[in-house]
Scaffold this active site. Sequence first.
Site, PDB file in Angstrom:
ATOM      1  N   GLY A 182       2.159   2.241  10.542  1.00 48.51           N
ATOM      2  CA  GLY A 182       2.975   3.483  10.560  1.00 48.51           C
ATOM      3  C   GLY A 182       3.695   3.773  11.963  1.00 48.51           C
ATOM      4  O   GLY A 182       4.543   5.006  12.069  1.00 48.51           O
ATOM      5  N   GLU A 211      -5.815  -4.679  10.572  1.00 50.21           N
ATOM      6  CA  GLU A 211      -4.773  -3.708  10.685  1.00 50.21           C
ATOM      7  C   GLU A 211      -5.021  -2.917  11.998  1.00 50.21           C
ATOM      8  O   GLU A 211      -5.888  -1.945  11.901  1.00 50.21           O
ATOM      9  CB  GLU A 211      -4.635  -2.658   9.539  1.00 50.21           C
ATOM     10  CG  GLU A 211      -4.371  -3.386   8.094  1.00 50.21           C
ATOM     11  CD  GLU A 211      -3.575  -2.345   7.168  1.00 50.21           C
ATOM     12  OE1 GLU A 211      -2.711  -2.777   6.829  1.00 50.21           O
ATOM     13  OE2 GLU A 211      -4.336  -1.298   6.888  1.00 50.21           O
ATOM     14  N   GLY A 269       2.778  -1.114   4.280  1.00 48.41           N
ATOM     15  CA  GLY A 269       2.885   0.185   4.069  1.00 48.41           C
ATOM     16  C   GLY A 269       4.112   0.821   3.871  1.00 48.41           C
ATOM     17  O   GLY A 269       4.822   0.572   2.674  1.00 48.41           O
ATOM     18  N   GLY A 270       4.726   1.277   4.764  1.00 50.18           N
ATOM     19  CA  GLY A 270       6.261   1.860   4.766  1.00 50.18           C
ATOM     20  C   GLY A 270       7.161   1.029   3.882  1.00 50.18           C
ATOM     21  O   GLY A 270       7.860   1.632   2.964  1.00 50.18           O
ATOM     22  N   HIS A 281      -9.776   1.579   4.498  1.00 53.56           N
ATOM     23  CA  HIS A 281      -8.407   1.605   5.433  1.00 53.56           C
ATOM     24  C   HIS A 281      -8.633   2.429   6.484  1.00 53.56           C
ATOM     25  O   HIS A 281      -9.324   3.594   6.226  1.00 53.56           O
ATOM     26  CB  HIS A 281      -7.189   2.181   4.474  1.00 53.56           C
ATOM     27  CG  HIS A 281      -5.956   2.068   4.910  1.00 53.56           C
ATOM     28  ND1 HIS A 281      -5.504   3.188   5.980  1.00 53.56           N
ATOM     29  CD2 HIS A 281      -4.828   1.312   4.840  1.00 53.56           C
ATOM     30  CE1 HIS A 281      -4.520   2.751   6.427  1.00 53.56           C
ATOM     31  NE2 HIS A 281      -3.901   1.769   5.761  1.00 53.56           N
ATOM     32  N   SER A 315       2.916  -2.208  10.502  1.00 56.50           N
ATOM     33  CA  SER A 315       4.472  -2.253  10.732  1.00 56.50           C
ATOM     34  C   SER A 315       5.183  -3.379  10.362  1.00 56.50           C
ATOM     35  O   SER A 315       5.767  -3.885  11.406  1.00 56.50           O
ATOM     36  CB  SER A 315       4.654  -1.592  12.283  1.00 56.50           C
ATOM     37  OG  SER A 315       4.187  -0.484  12.418  1.00 56.50           O
ATOM     38  N   ASN A 348       0.700  -1.238  -0.042  1.00 59.41           N
ATOM     39  CA  ASN A 348       0.128   0.027  -0.133  1.00 59.41           C
ATOM     40  C   ASN A 348       0.880   1.302   0.057  1.00 59.41           C
ATOM     41  O   ASN A 348       1.457   1.589   1.106  1.00 59.41           O
ATOM     42  CB  ASN A 348      -0.877   0.092   1.297  1.00 59.41           C
ATOM     43  CG  ASN A 348      -1.776   1.028   1.392  1.00 59.41           C
ATOM     44  OD1 ASN A 348      -1.886   2.075   0.514  1.00 59.41           O
ATOM     45  ND2 ASN A 348      -2.347   1.366   2.577  1.00 59.41           N
ATOM     46  N   TRP A 349       1.080   1.614  -1.291  1.00 57.05           N
ATOM     47  CA  TRP A 349       2.038   2.864  -1.281  1.00 57.05           C
ATOM     48  C   TRP A 349       1.665   4.018  -0.645  1.00 57.05           C
ATOM     49  O   TRP A 349       2.004   5.167  -0.324  1.00 57.05           O
ATOM     50  CB  TRP A 349       2.255   3.165  -2.861  1.00 57.05           C
ATOM     51  CG  TRP A 349       3.152   2.248  -3.322  1.00 57.05           C
ATOM     52  CD1 TRP A 349       3.511   1.160  -3.025  1.00 57.05           C
ATOM     53  CD2 TRP A 349       3.259   2.287  -4.856  1.00 57.05           C
ATOM     54  NE1 TRP A 349       4.256   0.311  -4.026  1.00 57.05           N
ATOM     55  CE2 TRP A 349       4.240   0.937  -5.194  1.00 57.05           C
ATOM     56  CE3 TRP A 349       3.496   3.019  -5.803  1.00 57.05           C
ATOM     57  CZ2 TRP A 349       4.829   0.963  -6.270  1.00 57.05           C
ATOM     58  CZ3 TRP A 349       3.807   3.042  -7.279  1.00 57.05           C
ATOM     59  CH2 TRP A 349       4.561   1.647  -7.289  1.00 57.05           C
ATOM     60  N   LYS A 350       0.319   4.214  -0.339  1.00 57.02           N
ATOM     61  CA  LYS A 350      -0.449   5.631   0.333  1.00 57.02           C
ATOM     62  C   LYS A 350      -0.084   6.677  -0.777  1.00 57.02           C
ATOM     63  O   LYS A 350      -0.009   6.373  -1.845  1.00 57.02           O
ATOM     64  CB  LYS A 350      -0.081   5.676   1.722  1.00 57.02           C
ATOM     65  CG  LYS A 350      -0.158   4.607   2.570  1.00 57.02           C
ATOM     66  CD  LYS A 350      -0.047   4.619   4.037  1.00 57.02           C
ATOM     67  CE  LYS A 350      -0.142   3.162   4.720  1.00 57.02           C
ATOM     68  NZ  LYS A 350      -0.004   3.503   6.055  1.00 57.02           N
ATOM     69  N   GLU A 365      -6.905   4.887   7.561  1.00 61.99           N
ATOM     70  CA  GLU A 365      -6.725   6.328   7.447  1.00 61.99           C
ATOM     71  C   GLU A 365      -7.861   6.941   6.665  1.00 61.99           C
ATOM     72  O   GLU A 365      -8.283   8.027   6.840  1.00 61.99           O
ATOM     73  CB  GLU A 365      -5.730   6.440   6.354  1.00 61.99           C
ATOM     74  CG  GLU A 365      -4.178   6.142   7.292  1.00 61.99           C
ATOM     75  CD  GLU A 365      -3.188   5.808   6.487  1.00 61.99           C
ATOM     76  OE1 GLU A 365      -2.944   5.852   5.555  1.00 61.99           O
ATOM     77  OE2 GLU A 365      -2.061   5.078   7.291  1.00 61.99           O
TER      78      GLU A 365
END
Length: 246
Positions: free
Chosen positions: A170, A164, A229-230, A93, A208, A9-11, A95
């Site tokens: 994150g 999640e 993600g990251g 998600h 994470s 997930n590049w966001k 966010e």
Amino acid sequence: MRRKLVVGNWKMNGGRVANAELLAGLVEAGPFDADVAVCAPFPYLGEVALSLQGQRLGWGAQDCSKHESGAFTGEVSASMLAEFGCRYVIVGHSERRALHAESDQLVADKAKAALAHKLTPIVCVGETLAEREAGQTDAVVKRQLSAVIHTLAHCISQVVVAYEPVWAIGTGRTASPEQAQAVHALLRAQLHAATQKSDEMSLLYGGSVKADNAASLFAQADIDGGLIGGASLKAADFAAICKAAA
Ligand code: PGA
């Protein structure tokens, strides 16, 4: 047997040059034994699709509208994504739930719109830290999943569910394999009550996930891969996670 699936997930990250480098790095590191896909921001999807043509890497979007078409400025429909050969779309998600006030029902409606165009929705559920500390984890994730089950009925077996925990996203603070497995087992039991096919469904863990903790998470009985993600923004890190899922 369920196949492992790892989704990046590049966001709201990336750029044309960086994306090309990242994808080239992934192609070079592959092929992977697990199914692998990247979910990029909308403007890059066409280029991502081109870069991955003929490769064993899938791609997807990070959201879609619940509507088919019309006066919804800024929205992107599932049919538009499908036209480009999109395979996955993340819905719900945390966010988007938190920053865009998306309700459980809206998330379910988006999943329905995705399925109507043969996209695989990756439905995210997860509790906040306050909810976990108040002992509400089970109730929260069950409520979130229940909206999707009721809206999709027998089609529920076609979705991918990603657990999640919001406090792990994150933050560098991942759920322990046992904590994650406990919630995954709960979600699978809930799915089992709704569909005979719950054993074939992929349940991902996200929050994470890194190269050094991926293997222990993916080794759990009900964890079938990850939503990353990251660590999906660096080819070497993401490739290591994909290999841990094999
Ligand atoms: P993270 O994000 O891996 O950076 O924690 C996961 C996600 O938000 O899907």
